[in-house]
Write a protein that holds these residues in place. Structure first.
Motif, PDB file in Angstrom:
ATOM      1  N   CYS A 111      -4.724  28.155   5.011  1.00 21.78           N
ATOM      2  CA  CYS A 111      -3.812  27.854   3.896  1.00 21.78           C
ATOM      3  C   CYS A 111      -3.549  29.111   3.064  1.00 21.78           C
ATOM      4  O   CYS A 111      -4.472  29.709   2.527  1.00 21.78           O
ATOM      5  N   PRO A 112      -2.290  29.535   2.958  1.00 25.00           N
ATOM      6  CA  PRO A 112      -1.983  30.788   2.274  1.00 25.00           C
ATOM      7  C   PRO A 112      -1.999  30.682   0.751  1.00 25.00           C
ATOM      8  O   PRO A 112      -1.998  31.709   0.071  1.00 25.00           O
ATOM      9  N   THR A 113      -1.993  29.481   0.218  1.00 23.45           N
ATOM     10  CA  THR A 113      -1.893  29.345  -1.235  1.00 23.45           C
ATOM     11  C   THR A 113      -3.171  28.850  -1.881  1.00 23.45           C
ATOM     12  O   THR A 113      -3.272  28.830  -3.100  1.00 23.45           O
ATOM     13  N   ALA A 115      -3.999  25.786  -1.626  1.00 21.98           N
ATOM     14  CA  ALA A 115      -3.740  24.386  -1.980  1.00 21.98           C
ATOM     15  C   ALA A 115      -4.719  23.456  -1.285  1.00 21.98           C
ATOM     16  O   ALA A 115      -5.140  22.448  -1.845  1.00 21.98           O
ATOM     17  N   THR A 116      -5.075  23.793  -0.061  1.00 22.47           N
ATOM     18  CA  THR A 116      -6.066  23.008   0.670  1.00 22.47           C
ATOM     19  C   THR A 116      -7.434  23.637   0.458  1.00 22.47           C
ATOM     20  O   THR A 116      -7.596  24.832   0.661  1.00 22.47           O
ATOM     21  N   VAL A 127      -5.821  18.335  -0.627  1.00 23.55           N
ATOM     22  CA  VAL A 127      -4.614  19.149  -0.775  1.00 23.55           C
ATOM     23  C   VAL A 127      -4.135  18.989  -2.217  1.00 23.55           C
ATOM     24  O   VAL A 127      -3.954  17.867  -2.680  1.00 23.55           O
ATOM     25  N   CYS A 132       0.634  23.326  -3.014  1.00 18.63           N
ATOM     26  CA  CYS A 132       1.094  23.408  -1.617  1.00 18.63           C
ATOM     27  C   CYS A 132       2.587  23.716  -1.561  1.00 18.63           C
ATOM     28  O   CYS A 132       3.379  23.158  -2.305  1.00 18.63           O
ATOM     29  N   ILE A 133       2.962  24.628  -0.650  1.00 23.36           N
ATOM     30  CA  ILE A 133       4.381  24.972  -0.505  1.00 23.36           C
ATOM     31  C   ILE A 133       5.002  24.272   0.706  1.00 23.36           C
ATOM     32  O   ILE A 133       6.185  24.418   0.956  1.00 23.36           O
ATOM     33  N   GLY A 134       4.180  23.559   1.463  1.00 24.28           N
ATOM     34  CA  GLY A 134       4.715  22.851   2.633  1.00 24.28           C
ATOM     35  C   GLY A 134       5.002  23.750   3.811  1.00 24.28           C
ATOM     36  O   GLY A 134       5.933  23.499   4.572  1.00 24.28           O
ATOM     37  N   CYS A 135       4.197  24.792   4.003  1.00 26.71           N
ATOM     38  CA  CYS A 135       4.471  25.748   5.083  1.00 26.71           C
ATOM     39  C   CYS A 135       4.045  25.216   6.449  1.00 26.71           C
ATOM     40  O   CYS A 135       4.409  25.777   7.471  1.00 26.71           O
ATOM     41  N   LYS A 136       3.249  24.165   6.480  1.00 23.08           N
ATOM     42  CA  LYS A 136       2.828  23.491   7.718  1.00 23.08           C
ATOM     43  C   LYS A 136       1.832  24.304   8.556  1.00 23.08           C
ATOM     44  O   LYS A 136       1.573  23.951   9.707  1.00 23.08           O
ATOM     45  N   TYR A 137       1.319  25.373   7.997  1.00 18.32           N
ATOM     46  CA  TYR A 137       0.348  26.161   8.756  1.00 18.32           C
ATOM     47  C   TYR A 137      -0.902  25.323   9.014  1.00 18.32           C
ATOM     48  O   TYR A 137      -1.466  25.335  10.111  1.00 18.32           O
ATOM     49  N   CYS A 138      -1.321  24.549   7.995  1.00 17.70           N
ATOM     50  CA  CYS A 138      -2.512  23.706   8.160  1.00 17.70           C
ATOM     51  C   CYS A 138      -2.298  22.654   9.241  1.00 17.70           C
ATOM     52  O   CYS A 138      -3.233  22.277   9.941  1.00 17.70           O
ATOM     53  N   ARG A 147      -2.847  15.803   9.691  1.00 20.71           N
ATOM     54  CA  ARG A 147      -1.984  16.106   8.539  1.00 20.71           C
ATOM     55  C   ARG A 147      -0.520  15.838   8.815  1.00 20.71           C
ATOM     56  O   ARG A 147      -0.072  15.862   9.954  1.00 20.71           O
ATOM     57  N   ALA A 156       1.798  19.032   2.147  1.00 18.86           N
ATOM     58  CA  ALA A 156       0.909  18.512   3.173  1.00 18.86           C
ATOM     59  C   ALA A 156       0.081  17.370   2.591  1.00 18.86           C
ATOM     60  O   ALA A 156      -0.282  17.378   1.419  1.00 18.86           O
TER      61      ALA A 156
HETATM   62  S1  SF4 Z   1       1.326  23.231   3.991  1.00 22.22           S
HETATM   63 FE1  SF4 Z   1      -0.898  23.352   4.277  1.00 22.22          FE
HETATM   64  S2  SF4 Z   1      -1.282  25.541   4.629  1.00 22.22           S
HETATM   65 FE2  SF4 Z   1       0.761  25.403   3.721  1.00 22.22          FE
HETATM   66  S3  SF4 Z   1       0.404  25.638   1.510  1.00 22.22           S
HETATM   67 FE3  SF4 Z   1       0.367  23.415   1.946  1.00 22.22          FE
HETATM   68  S4  SF4 Z   1      -1.792  22.931   2.268  1.00 22.22           S
HETATM   69 FE4  SF4 Z   1      -1.601  25.160   2.429  1.00 22.22          FE
END
Ligand code: SF4
Ligand code: SF4
Lengths: 249, 332
Positions: A111-113, A115-116, A127, A132-138, A147, A156
């Motif tokens: 998670c880059p922010t 948030a998780t 989360v 969370c920016i919703g980047c979907k990396y998680c 998720r 997320a």
């Molecule tokens: S989508 Fe997942 S990885 Fe991306 S910011 Fe939100 S919690 Fe973190």
């Protein structure tokens, strides 16, 4: 700081919704958690799912949907059916699924922010929808496909062991509703808890242990057969995920 | 079939960021190799094309990736305007996530490339002018920054055991080579389009403007070598994944014969994107390399080679990003 924000709003919600429900329905409560005892032992909530007692009724999925008003098409908790073999040697198993609240969670690592994160106080992976920016990396990193993006917030979302309930000493909605008592919930770091005893005495397994995530959802008598095994054993296998993703990943 | 979380925006972003970062690195290396342009006019011109090109694809790609954010989509659905800018959260913190580190590196790289491009902006920019010390400084930071951007995209995808197709260190090498060759192709393309001035070859003769271009030997030759390395990376990527057991071996089968992406990969990426341009470049580069002939290549051929390399670079990102998501771990 951010923890308490999340808690507060959810707590209020429970205070309002929960009171009525708790009075009307017999609500399972947790043995008083360590918070009151104030020992230095950390709490790690865990779930044991005894698949022998699961009848695949989806009551847990429904309770979860109702508890969180989970948007249509998304699932925090779901039940898979695993059907295999040729007549007369056939079996049908049920595999309830949810976020494993991993102790080494790849979703947190990527998670880059921030948030998780995994809560120190009870080991629940949450989360923060305000960060969370919703980047979907998680979602890429979770080996359990636990998720999804909540279309309402764009962030997320996933099972959080009903944090708003367990922080009030009430069992998660799915545990509370399970008519077969297949889901057992508690603090696995407390040796006297039912989960700790089950983990110690039953041959429990976790899903995809090789992913190194250290899951905190344990299964008794789970059927771990997948397509690869079935092909190798020349066996008929059908898995119904009962969710939008028809194949489990 | 698994759900595809990252689609065209991410694919285009990986491609464009690669081309931009590659162009920056290549331009800076050409400039530094000539000691700030000491090799004379033509190397400086090549560096100039790369410098002016580099920030654009990186910025467009970064802009595109915002469309893939869940918060961006939700902003329109629930009318919460502020969700459009939620991505700013990326820059309020730094974590050990490859995406976090990568975003910072990318932001710094874009800024540096803008400064670098600025030093070339004036039409009579030349080696030794008043901006040359800034230009050199930006070239020095540009080489590592461009490489870092190209590498981070590979690390970002490769960091997850849950995505066995991506979970290979060779992916980084593949993306780096593709980014550098994409950067060279971008420069070649610009050069072929805009370079109308009469070319002076080493013998001092002049060539009328138009058909023949003699100054891009360096670019074509290095592109050929980069494509060679990329083919090597493709080979390693497949072999290391195929020769293992379990999830990775199963995952790689989507690009092996019979897999759902195999045509796209072998015909699109390998044949059209790598082998054909490499063979064409070889045909024009070899006489110069072996017999020290004067390098000539028709402008049209140069353009086609560049376009085909860029097309292959895009398809490579497509196949990798989709292939990674339609495969998963084995067992449960
Ligand atoms: S989508 Fe997942 S990885 Fe991306 S910011 Fe939100 S919690 Fe973190
Ligand atoms: S199951 Fe997935 S979402 Fe849940 S903690 Fe583990 S990696 Fe994270």
């Amino acid at each position: 700081m951010k923890n308490s924000d999340v808690n507060l709003s959810r707590r209020n919600l429970v205070a309002k919704a929960g009171l009525g429900a708790a009075a009307a329905v017999a609500t399972a409560t947790l043995p008083k958690p360590a918070k009151a005892e104030a020992t230095d032992r950390t709490v790690q909530y865990a779930m044991v799912i005894d698949t022998r007692r699961c009848v695949g009724c989806h009551a847990c999925s429904v309770a979860c949907k109702a508890e969180f008003d989970v948007p249509l098409g998304e699932t925090r908790s779901w039940v898979e059916y695993i059907e295999k073999g040729e007549y007369p040697n056939v079996s049908r198993q049920f595999l309830p699924r949810l976020c494993n609240q991993c102790s080494d969670p790849p979703c947190v690592r990527v998670c880059p922010t921030g948030a998780t994160y995994k809560r120190k106080e009870d080991g629940i992976v949450v989360v923060d929808a305000d960060i969370c920016i919703g980047c979907k990396y998680c979602m890429q990193a979770c080996p359990y496909d636990a998720r999804f993006i909540n279309p309402r917030t764009g962030t997320a979302d996933k099972c959080d062991f009903c944090l708003h309930r367990v922080s009030q000493g009430i069992a998660p909605a799915c545990v509370n509703t399970c008519q077969g008592r297949a889901r057992i919930f508690g603090d696995m770091n407390d040796p006297d808890s039912e989960v700790a005893k089950l983990i110690a005495t039953e041959p429990v397994t976790v899903l995809r242990q090789e992913m190194g995530t250290k899951p905190n959802v344990y299964y008794i008598a789970a059927d771990h057969t997948d397509d690869g095994d079935a092909r190798f054993q020349h066996q008929y296998l059908r898995v119904d995920t009962h969710r939008r993703a028809k194949e489990r990943r | 079939m698994n759900e595809v979380f990252w689609g065209l925006p991410v694919i285009s972003y990986l491609f464009l960021a690669g081309v931009g970062a590659g162009a920056y690195t290549v331009s800076a290396s050409v400039l530094l190799r000539g000691g700030g342009g000491g090799f004379g006019h033509k190397h400086f011109q090549i560096a100039r094309y790369g410098a002016l090109l580099a920030p654009l694809p990186m910025m467009i790609g970064t802009g595109l990736i915002i469309f893939e954010l869940g918060t961006f989509t939700a902003a329109f659905e629930n009318g919460d305007f502020w969700l459009l800018f939620r991505w700013i959260r990326l820059f309020l913190t730094i974590t050990m996530s490859p995406m976090s580190i990568g975003s910072w590196v990318l932001a710094v790289c874009i800024l540096a490339s803008l400064v670098y491009a600025y030093t070339f902006l004036s039409p009579d920019a030349k080696p030794g002018d008043d901006k040359s010390s800034l230009r050199l400084a930006m070239a020095w930071v540009g080489v590592p920054l461009g490489i870092a951007v190209a590498i981070y995209t590979g690390v970002m995808l490769g960091a997850m055991p849950s995505r066995p197709f991506w979970n290979s260190p060779v992916l980084v090498l593949l993306f780096l080579m593709s980014a550098l060759s994409g950067g060279v192709a971008g420069i070649l393309l610009l050069k072929a389009i805009f370079d109308h001035e009469p070319q002076t070859d080493d013998a001092g003769g002049t060539e009328p403007a138009g058909k023949i271009d003699r100054s891009s030997y360096l670019l074509s030759a290095s592109d050929m070598i980069l494509i060679g390395f990329e083919l090597l990376a493709v080979f390693l990527f497949i072999m290391f994944t195929y020769l293992t057991v379990g999830a990775q071996k199963v995952a790689i089968s989507v690009i092996l014969p019979g897999g759902s992406l195999s045509m796209l990969f072998w015909v699109g990426v390998v044949l059209i994107g790598l082998l054909i341009p490499a063979i064409i470049e070889l045909k024009y580069v070899l006489p110069t390399l072996l017999h020290k002939k004067v390098y000539t290549i028709p402008r049209r051929v140069e353009m086609i080679v560049a376009l085909v390399v860029l097309f292959g670079g895009f398809l490579l990102r497509y196949v990798v990003v989709i292939g990674g998501q339609i495969t998963g771990p084995v067992g449960i």
